[in-house]
Write a protein that holds these residues in place. Structure first.
Motif, PDB file in Angstrom:
ATOM      1  N   LEU A 132      39.194 -12.498   5.749  1.00 35.63           N
ATOM      2  CA  LEU A 132      40.610 -12.154   5.711  1.00 35.63           C
ATOM      3  C   LEU A 132      41.442 -13.398   5.438  1.00 35.63           C
ATOM      4  CD1 LEU A 132      40.561 -10.071   8.993  1.00 35.63           C
ATOM      5  CD2 LEU A 132      40.716  -9.095   6.713  1.00 35.63           C
ATOM      6  N   TRP A 133      42.637 -13.172   4.927  1.00 34.85           N
ATOM      7  CA  TRP A 133      43.603 -14.257   4.778  1.00 34.85           C
ATOM      8  C   TRP A 133      44.554 -14.188   5.963  1.00 34.85           C
ATOM      9  CZ3 TRP A 133      44.446 -18.589   2.130  1.00 34.85           C
ATOM     10  CH2 TRP A 133      45.728 -19.148   2.159  1.00 34.85           C
ATOM     11  N   LEU A 134      44.589 -15.260   6.758  1.00 37.82           N
ATOM     12  CA  LEU A 134      45.486 -15.331   7.910  1.00 37.82           C
ATOM     13  C   LEU A 134      46.770 -16.025   7.476  1.00 37.82           C
ATOM     14  CD1 LEU A 134      46.253 -15.109  10.884  1.00 37.82           C
ATOM     15  CD2 LEU A 134      44.946 -17.200  11.307  1.00 37.82           C
ATOM     16  N   ASP A 135      47.840 -15.262   7.408  1.00 43.63           N
ATOM     17  CA  ASP A 135      49.123 -15.826   7.003  1.00 43.63           C
ATOM     18  C   ASP A 135      49.851 -16.426   8.204  1.00 43.63           C
ATOM     19  OD1 ASP A 135      50.981 -16.352   4.908  1.00 43.63           O
ATOM     20  OD2 ASP A 135      52.294 -14.822   5.754  1.00 43.63           O
ATOM     21  N   LYS A 136      50.009 -15.615   9.269  1.00 43.28           N
ATOM     22  CA  LYS A 136      50.675 -16.092  10.479  1.00 43.28           C
ATOM     23  C   LYS A 136      50.007 -15.496  11.709  1.00 43.28           C
ATOM     24  CE  LYS A 136      55.342 -17.001   8.715  1.00 43.28           C
ATOM     25  NZ  LYS A 136      56.788 -16.692   8.887  1.00 43.28           N
ATOM     26  N   LEU A 137      49.866 -16.338  12.742  1.00 44.12           N
ATOM     27  CA  LEU A 137      49.318 -15.853  14.006  1.00 44.12           C
ATOM     28  C   LEU A 137      50.328 -14.988  14.748  1.00 44.12           C
ATOM     29  CD1 LEU A 137      47.453 -19.043  15.245  1.00 44.12           C
ATOM     30  CD2 LEU A 137      46.407 -16.841  14.726  1.00 44.12           C
ATOM     31  N   GLU A 138      51.591 -15.345  14.658  1.00 46.02           N
ATOM     32  CA  GLU A 138      52.634 -14.594  15.349  1.00 46.02           C
ATOM     33  C   GLU A 138      53.822 -14.399  14.418  1.00 46.02           C
ATOM     34  OE1 GLU A 138      52.461 -13.098  18.166  1.00 46.02           O
ATOM     35  OE2 GLU A 138      50.517 -13.902  18.795  1.00 46.02           O
ATOM     36  N   GLY A 139      53.773 -13.363  13.597  1.00 50.79           N
ATOM     37  CA  GLY A 139      54.900 -13.037  12.738  1.00 50.79           C
ATOM     38  C   GLY A 139      55.844 -12.080  13.444  1.00 50.79           C
ATOM     39  N   HIS A 140      56.876 -11.615  12.729  1.00 52.41           N
ATOM     40  CA  HIS A 140      57.837 -10.699  13.362  1.00 52.41           C
ATOM     41  C   HIS A 140      57.208  -9.345  13.654  1.00 52.41           C
ATOM     42  CE1 HIS A 140      58.094  -9.540   9.124  1.00 52.41           C
ATOM     43  NE2 HIS A 140      58.616  -8.404   9.511  1.00 52.41           N
ATOM     44  N   LYS A 141      56.059  -9.069  13.023  1.00 49.37           N
ATOM     45  CA  LYS A 141      55.327  -7.841  13.306  1.00 49.37           C
ATOM     46  C   LYS A 141      53.978  -8.139  13.951  1.00 49.37           C
ATOM     47  CE  LYS A 141      57.414  -5.045   9.636  1.00 49.37           C
ATOM     48  NZ  LYS A 141      57.154  -4.198   8.431  1.00 49.37           N
ATOM     49  N   GLY A 142      53.859  -9.315  14.557  1.00 47.28           N
ATOM     50  CA  GLY A 142      52.604  -9.693  15.185  1.00 47.28           C
ATOM     51  C   GLY A 142      51.708 -10.450  14.226  1.00 47.28           C
ATOM     52  N   LEU A 143      50.404 -10.292  14.388  1.00 43.26           N
ATOM     53  CA  LEU A 143      49.418 -10.984  13.564  1.00 43.26           C
ATOM     54  C   LEU A 143      49.542 -10.540  12.111  1.00 43.26           C
ATOM     55  CD1 LEU A 143      46.978 -12.935  13.857  1.00 43.26           C
ATOM     56  CD2 LEU A 143      45.538 -10.907  14.062  1.00 43.26           C
ATOM     57  N   SER A 144      49.687 -11.508  11.200  1.00 45.89           N
ATOM     58  CA  SER A 144      49.862 -11.203   9.778  1.00 45.89           C
ATOM     59  C   SER A 144      48.602 -11.591   9.015  1.00 45.89           C
ATOM     60  CB  SER A 144      51.075 -11.953   9.218  1.00 45.89           C
ATOM     61  OG  SER A 144      51.223 -11.704   7.837  1.00 45.89           O
ATOM     62  N   ILE A 145      47.823 -10.577   8.590  1.00 48.48           N
ATOM     63  CA  ILE A 145      46.571 -10.821   7.876  1.00 48.48           C
ATOM     64  C   ILE A 145      46.510  -9.945   6.631  1.00 48.48           C
ATOM     65  CG2 ILE A 145      45.205 -11.569   9.861  1.00 48.48           C
ATOM     66  CD1 ILE A 145      44.235  -8.725  10.199  1.00 48.48           C
ATOM     67  N   SER A 146      45.658 -10.342   5.697  1.00 45.53           N
ATOM     68  CA  SER A 146      45.519  -9.589   4.456  1.00 45.53           C
ATOM     69  C   SER A 146      44.069  -9.611   3.991  1.00 45.53           C
ATOM     70  CB  SER A 146      46.418 -10.176   3.367  1.00 45.53           C
ATOM     71  OG  SER A 146      46.148  -9.580   2.113  1.00 45.53           O
ATOM     72  N   TYR A 147      43.592  -8.466   3.541  1.00 48.93           N
ATOM     73  CA  TYR A 147      42.257  -8.379   2.953  1.00 48.93           C
ATOM     74  C   TYR A 147      42.322  -8.590   1.443  1.00 48.93           C
ATOM     75  CZ  TYR A 147      37.826  -6.332   1.409  1.00 48.93           C
ATOM     76  OH  TYR A 147      36.610  -6.115   0.808  1.00 48.93           O
ATOM     77  N   SER A 148      43.332  -7.999   0.822  1.00 49.12           N
ATOM     78  CA  SER A 148      43.432  -8.075  -0.636  1.00 49.12           C
ATOM     79  C   SER A 148      43.676  -9.500  -1.118  1.00 49.12           C
ATOM     80  CB  SER A 148      44.546  -7.153  -1.141  1.00 49.12           C
ATOM     81  OG  SER A 148      45.792  -7.511  -0.573  1.00 49.12           O
ATOM     82  N   LYS A 149      44.419 -10.294  -0.341  1.00 45.74           N
ATOM     83  CA  LYS A 149      44.730 -11.649  -0.787  1.00 45.74           C
ATOM     84  C   LYS A 149      43.486 -12.525  -0.835  1.00 45.74           C
ATOM     85  CE  LYS A 149      48.057 -15.373  -0.292  1.00 45.74           C
ATOM     86  NZ  LYS A 149      49.328 -15.799   0.329  1.00 45.74           N
ATOM     87  N   VAL A 150      42.622 -12.400   0.172  1.00 43.92           N
ATOM     88  CA  VAL A 150      41.410 -13.220   0.158  1.00 43.92           C
ATOM     89  C   VAL A 150      40.475 -12.752  -0.951  1.00 43.92           C
ATOM     90  CG1 VAL A 150      39.990 -11.884   1.789  1.00 43.92           C
ATOM     91  CG2 VAL A 150      39.709 -14.346   1.648  1.00 43.92           C
ATOM     92  N   LYS A 151      40.501 -11.462  -1.255  1.00 44.10           N
ATOM     93  CA  LYS A 151      39.709 -10.966  -2.372  1.00 44.10           C
ATOM     94  C   LYS A 151      40.230 -11.526  -3.688  1.00 44.10           C
ATOM     95  CE  LYS A 151      36.407  -8.550  -0.679  1.00 44.10           C
ATOM     96  NZ  LYS A 151      35.011  -8.990  -0.898  1.00 44.10           N
ATOM     97  N   HIS A 152      41.540 -11.650  -3.786  1.00 45.12           N
ATOM     98  CA  HIS A 152      42.135 -12.238  -4.985  1.00 45.12           C
ATOM     99  C   HIS A 152      41.690 -13.686  -5.154  1.00 45.12           C
ATOM    100  CE1 HIS A 152      45.714  -9.224  -5.331  1.00 45.12           C
ATOM    101  NE2 HIS A 152      44.539  -8.639  -5.306  1.00 45.12           N
ATOM    102  N   ILE A 153      41.704 -14.422  -4.055  1.00 47.86           N
ATOM    103  CA  ILE A 153      41.313 -15.833  -4.103  1.00 47.86           C
ATOM    104  C   ILE A 153      39.850 -15.970  -4.529  1.00 47.86           C
ATOM    105  CG2 ILE A 153      40.939 -17.900  -2.701  1.00 47.86           C
ATOM    106  CD1 ILE A 153      43.357 -16.978  -1.009  1.00 47.86           C
ATOM    107  N   ASN A 154      38.989 -15.164  -3.911  1.00 44.29           N
ATOM    108  CA  ASN A 154      37.557 -15.246  -4.206  1.00 44.29           C
ATOM    109  C   ASN A 154      37.218 -14.716  -5.594  1.00 44.29           C
ATOM    110  OD1 ASN A 154      37.016 -16.352  -1.706  1.00 44.29           O
ATOM    111  ND2 ASN A 154      36.519 -14.400  -0.748  1.00 44.29           N
ATOM    112  N   SER A 155      38.065 -13.834  -6.106  1.00 45.85           N
ATOM    113  CA  SER A 155      37.760 -13.201  -7.389  1.00 45.85           C
ATOM    114  C   SER A 155      38.188 -14.044  -8.590  1.00 45.85           C
ATOM    115  CB  SER A 155      38.454 -11.839  -7.470  1.00 45.85           C
ATOM    116  OG  SER A 155      39.861 -11.995  -7.473  1.00 45.85           O
ATOM    117  N   TRP A 156      39.048 -15.044  -8.366  1.00 42.06           N
ATOM    118  CA  TRP A 156      39.583 -15.795  -9.502  1.00 42.06           C
ATOM    119  C   TRP A 156      38.479 -16.451 -10.329  1.00 42.06           C
ATOM    120  CZ3 TRP A 156      44.112 -15.934 -11.885  1.00 42.06           C
ATOM    121  CH2 TRP A 156      44.305 -16.926 -12.845  1.00 42.06           C
ATOM    122  N   LYS A 157      37.512 -17.044  -9.663  1.00 40.26           N
ATOM    123  CA  LYS A 157      36.433 -17.727 -10.375  1.00 40.26           C
ATOM    124  C   LYS A 157      35.635 -16.740 -11.221  1.00 40.26           C
ATOM    125  CE  LYS A 157      32.590 -20.931  -9.666  1.00 40.26           C
ATOM    126  NZ  LYS A 157      31.806 -21.707  -8.665  1.00 40.26           N
TER     127      LYS A 157
END
Length: 213
Positions: free
Chosen positions: A86-111
């Motif tokens: 997962l991509w961890l954006d913020k531990l404590e955002g305004h909606k709590g823990l801010s994480i993303s699955y698609s973003k880390v897939k984007h990062i890994n897929s670029w190569k």
């Protein structure tokens, strides 16, 4: 009296030791705390109709929209107990823990996408949206978004867009990447792909043209 002094000294030593242990525990927790704006490992603890709930080893649990996994029904939704990146954006955002699955897939897929682009290999995708001047394509299996200009479509896509646009998102198409730049500026094409409606039509026209005298 001597015993009392020794007793007080012992109590102070115990208090100091307990304080040191508490400080060491805080340091250890800080060292093991996941870093923000980085890729982390998470364990799927629950899957509902709309969200996947994940534990990344902190106090709060994070949730990810099921759409980040489904990609219009062609992706794979993880199961309870699965380990995912997962991509961890913020531990404590305004909606709590801010994480993303698609973003880390984007990062890994670029190569991988860059290699596909450089070699001219074909890639599958799902048309997810029609906008001004073209279509948005989710490239499989990563779900990375690309742009398909109308000028780079084939007859099949144009016909579906004119008759029943909803059918576009239910079918998988093959594309070639014709442009790829940083910041996810990816352009794809359906033209000149073997087996495309455009190529079949052109081949048919060539066969039916009268021979020159």
């Amino acid at each position: 009296m001597i015993v009392n002094i020794k007793q007080r000294k012992y109590e102070r030593d115990v208090e100091t030791s307990a304080e040191d242990i508490a400080n060491l525990q805080k340091i250890a927790q800080g060292m093991s705390m996941p870093q923000e704006r980085a890729i982390v490992q998470g364990t799927v603890i629950s899957v509902t109709k709309d969200h996947v709930w994940v534990d990344i080893g902190v106090k709060s649990e994070g949730k990810i929209s099921i759409e980040e996994f489904s990609m219009n029904g062609h992706g794979e939704v993880p199961r309870e107990g699965d380990m995912i990146e997962l991509w961890l954006d913020k531990l404590e955002g305004h909606k709590g823990l801010s994480i993303s699955y698609s973003k880390v897939k984007h990062i890994n897929s670029w190569k991988a996408l860059d290699q596909i682009f450089r070699t001219g290999s074909l890639i599958d995708g799902i048309i997810s949206n029609q906008g001004k001047g073209g279509f948005t394509v989710n490239l499989l299996p990563w779900g990375v978004k690309a742009f398909l200009p109308i000028s780079q479509t084939d007859l099949k896509i144009r016909n579906l867009a004119n008759t029943d646009p909803k059918l576009l998102s239910k079918e998988k198409f093959t594309f070639v990447i014709i442009k790829m730049e940083r910041k996810w500026n990816i352009v794809v094409s359906r033209k000149n792909i073997r087996g495309s409606e455009e190529e079949i039509s052109e081949q048919t026209e060539e066969k039916t043209e009268p021979a020159s005298s």
